[in-house]
Design a protein around this motif. Sequence first.
Motif: not given
Lengths: 242, 288
Positions: B270-274, B280, B283
């Motif tokens: 979720i936090f690197t590649n939503p 996106q 966050i």
Amino acid sequence: MVDHHIVTQFDEELDELRATIARMGGLVEQQMANAISAIGRRDDTLARRCQEADVEIDAMEDKVEALTLRMLALRQPVALDLRAILAALRIAHDLERMGDYATNVAKRASALAQLPEVGPINGIVRMGRLTHAVIKDVLDAYSEPNVDKAVTAWNRDQEIDQMYTSLFRELLTYMMEDPRNITPCAHLLFVAKNIERIGDHATNIAETVYFQEKGTRLEGLRPKGDRTSYAVVEPPEPDAVT
Amino acid sequence: MPNATQTASAGQMPDAGGQPNVPEASAGAAARPAVAARVKIHARDVNVHYGEKHALKHVDLDVNEHEVTALIGPSGCGKSTFLRCMNRMNDVIDNCQVTGSITLDGTDVYDPSLDVVQLRARVGMVFQKPNPFPKSIYENVAYGPRIHGIARGKSELDEIVHRSLTRAGLLKEVNDRLNEPGTGLSGGQQQRLCIARAIAVNPEVILMDEPCSALDPIATAKIEELIDELRENYTIVIVTHSMQQAARVSQRTAFFHLGDLVEVGDTEQIFTNPKDSRTQGYITGRFG
């Protein structure tokens, strides 16, 4: 999704980062073009100017590092912002290496200008121009950004590697024909190797652009056309290679 | 019904409070998540209306055992509403209507014959503001076990209080003043006291509704460290406005927006590649 942050300063910092990479890329492109011209025209003055320009590229890498460090510390970026910042850091590093290799090419150009001219210089210049075109494409792919363009450029590295392999054979032939060719041809071998390495860093940039945009690594094996390790010997059986 | 086997196996160990799952938990901590985690809470097509307002829309979410699941999203997105559905805290709101199915180890949470008090003992809750009872530190923790009849005598109750305070990382700080009022503690200590109170009744799930929003960074760090330790024995669902906190403490993150569950996945993903552009946008701080 709106394309700007609530905190506008973050956008300004990201813009500055991208602009710095773009300028740095422009310098490397120029550096590469000059180094190749210096080889082709046997131009010592241009070669020397080229060697001096490397300082500026190094300074820009420092700037990118400072910017990314600051943004990581103050903005705690995630997702596409995080990927963009990591990408900038990696690309700056690749560009710096490319600048170094171009400087090495320029140094060899100074040496070659004082030696008798040998045949394969034209081949080197062709390889240099092709590599220059690949650099231009990956930098365009970064600034647009355009993943397809990055992948196309990535695949073209194979052409550079193939040219390198054939130049390697050609230079060996020249050296075997006449020992007086050995000095200039040895210089040209290093030049070709440097250009080939520049191409590899350009593919790294293409991979980074892909990662920045997609969040995943570019799938598949990196195109490899460099066969010089086996230029005068038989390669091992395929199943012996691990 | 894809989860039939999972819920059936859950049914075979009715008091799965801790022991049967300890090996699984320690293996998970060492090299997670090699094996698929067991689903503890299974929510399907959950809808919540507050009168006319459709606050939660067709939410499907699995909460895995021994994991921290973070619910994030802007204010009014439905994350707290969903949290409160899991131990029926919404029952007390007059015009609130919940539909859909939520099961805890295969048991329907909204079964009319279910004892809500028992449910809330299994699914404990910690709130935004620390809210200790106006009683002593000891009594704050002892209250739950006492009303649920968990302790058989004074010595057993003492043991529960000590164990709970230890697990909440508070015992060392309050050991010599257990009879002083809980309200006299600092904010962070009060919050850990509330966590000790919640775990004293041996819950399986702990729901936390912004447990650190009233705390300073040091107290927050202590709670976060505690959350990570607690997940060995409990399943935790946390609502937080701090995305860094969600990133730090959770294994899975669910993003809610305007009553929809937009995206759920491994926190790292979720936090690197939503996948969803709304995730996106949220966050990365791009919500207009």
